[in-house]
Design a protein around this motif. Structure first.
Motif: not given
Length: 218
Positions: A25-27, A77-81, A117, A203
């Motif tokens: 889960c990234m940005s 693309n979300s930091k918080d899942c 996510c 990743t």
């Protein structure tokens, strides 16, 4: 329930622990998360149980499972899942999922950590995990009672030959150093959103050397 090591295909995968992969889960952004694919983490149960005595009382260790899914993680693309939505499954589905993911607390933790996510509800998500597990076949070396040393290239090629559409770049292997040798602890398989295999993103990186030990089943 028959033990995993007695069956040839990955449809008999058993158990779930929350594990690596959450880092996918990234940005950014308040918009709906964009999912570019998924990574399924498959844990080598005998190796993990032998390495960590605290896990020995878990069902997967006590009942001699060979393999275990730790999660199907979104590449997003979300930091918080995280999500507060319910992971509760219909009774019949819960029974089916329990055969491959017997640790209910781990299933709940997994869903609460990645469900925000995933463009599905919990029932659809766990059905997807089961479908991926049903499709994937693994070499008998991964479910054997015999401990052996294996070349990473040999194992990769065997899995590619056994699974139509699976490429060598769709698989990563992770190992743990123990007593001066490397032991296989995890296999990661990368998927497109439609369930087809794809090359793993940057990743997802394996750390196994050219050869490693595969610990036999209990």
């Amino acid at each position: 329930m028959p033990r995993l090591e007695n069956r040839p295909a990955f449809r008999v995968l058993t158990s779930l622990l929350l594990g690596s992969g959450a880092g996918l889960c990234m940005s950014v952004s308040l918009a709906a998360p964009v999912v570019n694919g998924y990574v399924m983490d498959v844990q080598m149960v005998p190796a993990v149980c032998a390495y960590d005595p605290l896990k020995n009382k878990k069902r997967k260790c006590l009942e001699g499972y060979s393999l275990n899914i730790t999660g199907l993680y979104p590449e997003t693309n979300s930091k918080d899942c995280t999500t507060n939505s319910s992971p509760k499954l219909p009774p019949l589905q819960a029974k089916v999922v329990a055969r491959i993911m017997p640790d209910e607390n781990a299933r709940v933790a997994l869903w609460h950590n990645i469900g925000g996510c995933v463009p599905m509800n919990a029932s659809q998500y766990f059905r997807t995990v089961i479908n991926h597990a049903d499709k994937l076949k693994v070499p008998e070396e991964l479910t054997s009672q015999e401990t052996r040393v294996m070349q990473v290239g040999v194992l990769r090629n065997k899995m590619v030959r056994m699974n139509s559409g699976l490429a060598g770049q769709s698989i990563e292997f992770n190992c743990m150093q123990t007593h001066g040798s490397s032991m296989l602890t995890e296999i990661q398989i990368c998927y497109k959103n439609n369930g087809q295999y794809k090359h793993c993103p940057t990743t997802v990186v394996g750390n196994c050397p050219a050869s490693f030990t595969i610990k036999g089943s209990f």
